[in-house]
Design a protein around this motif. Structure first.
Motif, PDB file in Angstrom:
ATOM      1  N   PHE A   1     -42.726  72.479  -0.437  1.00  0.00           N
ATOM      2  CA  PHE A   1     -44.065  71.905  -0.462  1.00  0.00           C
ATOM      3  C   PHE A   1     -44.044  70.488  -1.025  1.00  0.00           C
ATOM      4  N   GLU A   2     -43.234  70.259  -2.061  1.00  0.00           N
ATOM      5  CA  GLU A   2     -43.131  68.909  -2.611  1.00  0.00           C
ATOM      6  C   GLU A   2     -42.600  67.944  -1.548  1.00  0.00           C
ATOM      7  N   SER A   3     -41.631  68.391  -0.770  1.00  0.00           N
ATOM      8  CA  SER A   3     -41.098  67.572   0.315  1.00  0.00           C
ATOM      9  C   SER A   3     -42.191  67.247   1.321  1.00  0.00           C
ATOM     10  N   TYR A   4     -42.985  68.238   1.674  1.00  0.00           N
ATOM     11  CA  TYR A   4     -44.105  68.060   2.606  1.00  0.00           C
ATOM     12  C   TYR A   4     -45.109  67.042   2.050  1.00  0.00           C
ATOM     13  N   PHE A   5     -45.436  67.161   0.767  1.00  0.00           N
ATOM     14  CA  PHE A   5     -46.365  66.245   0.116  1.00  0.00           C
ATOM     15  C   PHE A   5     -45.797  64.825   0.097  1.00  0.00           C
ATOM     16  N   LEU A   6     -44.524  64.695  -0.271  1.00  0.00           N
ATOM     17  CA  LEU A   6     -43.894  63.380  -0.329  1.00  0.00           C
ATOM     18  C   LEU A   6     -43.828  62.733   1.053  1.00  0.00           C
ATOM     19  N   HIS A   7     -43.593  63.536   2.085  1.00  0.00           N
ATOM     20  CA  HIS A   7     -43.556  62.998   3.443  1.00  0.00           C
ATOM     21  C   HIS A   7     -44.909  62.392   3.815  1.00  0.00           C
ATOM     22  N   HIS A   8     -45.974  63.087   3.496  1.00  0.00           N
ATOM     23  CA  HIS A   8     -47.314  62.547   3.782  1.00  0.00           C
ATOM     24  C   HIS A   8     -47.597  61.306   2.945  1.00  0.00           C
ATOM     25  N   MET A   9     -47.124  61.294   1.711  1.00  0.00           N
ATOM     26  CA  MET A   9     -47.320  60.129   0.869  1.00  0.00           C
ATOM     27  C   MET A   9     -46.576  58.920   1.440  1.00  0.00           C
ATOM     28  N   LEU A  10     -45.324  59.119   1.864  1.00  0.00           N
ATOM     29  CA  LEU A  10     -44.560  58.024   2.469  1.00  0.00           C
ATOM     30  C   LEU A  10     -45.221  57.527   3.756  1.00  0.00           C
ATOM     31  N   LYS A  11     -45.715  58.470   4.554  1.00  0.00           N
ATOM     32  CA  LYS A  11     -46.371  58.101   5.810  1.00  0.00           C
ATOM     33  C   LYS A  11     -47.616  57.245   5.532  1.00  0.00           C
ATOM     34  N   GLN A  12     -48.392  57.639   4.531  1.00  0.00           N
ATOM     35  CA  GLN A  12     -49.587  56.867   4.165  1.00  0.00           C
ATOM     36  C   GLN A  12     -49.212  55.501   3.604  1.00  0.00           C
ATOM     37  N   MET A  13     -48.187  55.462   2.778  1.00  0.00           N
ATOM     38  CA  MET A  13     -47.751  54.185   2.217  1.00  0.00           C
ATOM     39  C   MET A  13     -47.298  53.241   3.329  1.00  0.00           C
ATOM     40  N   ARG A  14     -46.552  53.778   4.277  1.00  0.00           N
ATOM     41  CA  ARG A  14     -46.064  52.954   5.380  1.00  0.00           C
ATOM     42  C   ARG A  14     -47.215  52.451   6.259  1.00  0.00           C
ATOM     43  N   SER A  15     -48.267  53.253   6.379  1.00  0.00           N
ATOM     44  CA  SER A  15     -49.393  52.845   7.232  1.00  0.00           C
ATOM     45  C   SER A  15     -50.187  51.689   6.618  1.00  0.00           C
ATOM     46  N   THR A  16     -50.008  51.416   5.325  1.00  0.00           N
ATOM     47  CA  THR A  16     -50.735  50.312   4.693  1.00  0.00           C
ATOM     48  C   THR A  16     -50.052  48.966   4.918  1.00  0.00           C
ATOM     49  N   VAL A  17     -48.808  48.992   5.367  1.00  0.00           N
ATOM     50  CA  VAL A  17     -48.075  47.751   5.611  1.00  0.00           C
ATOM     51  C   VAL A  17     -48.584  47.138   6.921  1.00  0.00           C
ATOM     52  N   PRO A  18     -49.046  45.889   6.874  1.00  0.00           N
ATOM     53  CA  PRO A  18     -49.579  45.263   8.087  1.00  0.00           C
ATOM     54  C   PRO A  18     -48.509  45.140   9.184  1.00  0.00           C
ATOM     55  N   LYS A  19     -48.896  45.422  10.393  1.00  0.00           N
ATOM     56  CA  LYS A  19     -47.990  45.284  11.540  1.00  0.00           C
ATOM     57  C   LYS A  19     -47.994  43.821  11.982  1.00  0.00           C
ATOM     58  N   SER A  20     -46.842  43.365  12.437  1.00  0.00           N
ATOM     59  CA  SER A  20     -46.697  41.985  12.854  1.00  0.00           C
ATOM     60  C   SER A  20     -46.376  41.917  14.345  1.00  0.00           C
ATOM     61  N   ASP A  21     -46.929  40.932  15.019  1.00  0.00           N
ATOM     62  CA  ASP A  21     -46.596  40.719  16.422  1.00  0.00           C
ATOM     63  C   ASP A  21     -45.232  40.056  16.570  1.00  0.00           C
ATOM     64  N   LEU A  22     -44.717  39.522  15.467  1.00  0.00           N
ATOM     65  CA  LEU A  22     -43.420  38.872  15.491  1.00  0.00           C
ATOM     66  C   LEU A  22     -42.318  39.872  15.848  1.00  0.00           C
ATOM     67  N   MET A  23     -42.414  41.096  15.298  1.00  0.00           N
ATOM     68  CA  MET A  23     -41.435  42.146  15.573  1.00  0.00           C
ATOM     69  C   MET A  23     -42.184  43.425  15.954  1.00  0.00           C
ATOM     70  N   PRO A  24     -42.528  43.559  17.229  1.00  0.00           N
ATOM     71  CA  PRO A  24     -43.259  44.760  17.646  1.00  0.00           C
ATOM     72  C   PRO A  24     -42.391  46.009  17.521  1.00  0.00           C
ATOM     73  N   THR A  25     -43.049  47.154  17.280  1.00  0.00           N
ATOM     74  CA  THR A  25     -42.316  48.406  17.152  1.00  0.00           C
ATOM     75  C   THR A  25     -42.560  49.273  18.390  1.00  0.00           C
ATOM     76  N   SER A  26     -41.533  49.953  18.794  1.00  0.00           N
ATOM     77  CA  SER A  26     -41.641  50.840  19.948  1.00  0.00           C
ATOM     78  C   SER A  26     -42.002  52.247  19.484  1.00  0.00           C
ATOM     79  N   PHE A  27     -42.372  53.085  20.422  1.00  0.00           N
ATOM     80  CA  PHE A  27     -42.693  54.473  20.126  1.00  0.00           C
ATOM     81  C   PHE A  27     -41.472  55.182  19.556  1.00  0.00           C
ATOM     82  N   ALA A  28     -40.301  54.890  20.106  1.00  0.00           N
ATOM     83  CA  ALA A  28     -39.062  55.500  19.623  1.00  0.00           C
ATOM     84  C   ALA A  28     -38.791  55.107  18.174  1.00  0.00           C
TER      85      ALA A  28
END
Length: 118
Positions: free
Chosen positions: A55-82
């Motif tokens: 469960f802690e792993s599950y919680f940490l995964h969601h926390m990391l996902k949320q933290m990563r979503s706060t980082v602004p995306k840049s058009d300089l280096m687009p990300t692919s679905f993969a």
């Protein structure tokens, strides 16, 4: 001991809305619930500790996902679905490794609480 994970899933911040992510979230929650029920049936401390770490792993995964979503995306280096899928898998592995180590202490608290209620 019957475990209902629906209220826990709804209360987690950053609950994904995508179909694939929602299926993955449900799968992880079901896996945790089954591990917890199995540990309760056997009254095995090791399995209870493993379920708490899961469960802690599950919680940490969601926390990391949320933290990563706060980082602004840049058009300089687009990300692919993969790349997004790979990043999610990497975050999941990071969270598993963190929970297996010292973690943030959530697994210990869950373990102590569940051990007292048995």
């Amino acid at each position: 001991m019957k475990v209902d994970m629906t209220h826990m899933m709804q209360s987690l911040p950053g609950k994904s809305t995508g179909t694939a992510n929602a299926a993955s979230d449900k799968s992880q929650a079901d896996s945790f619930a089954k591990a917890l029920e199995k540990a309760a049936e056997k009254q095995d401390s090791k399995e209870l500790k493993a379920a708490a770490q899961q469960f802690e792993s599950y919680f940490l995964h969601h926390m990391l996902k949320q933290m990563r979503s706060t980082v602004p995306k840049s058009d300089l280096m687009p990300t692919s679905f993969a790349e997004e899928i790979y990043q999610d898998m990497l975050d999941q592995e990071y969270s598993t490794l963190m929970a297996e180590g010292k973690g943030i202490g959530l697994a210990d608290l869950i373990y102590k609480q569940l051990k007292e209620t048995r």
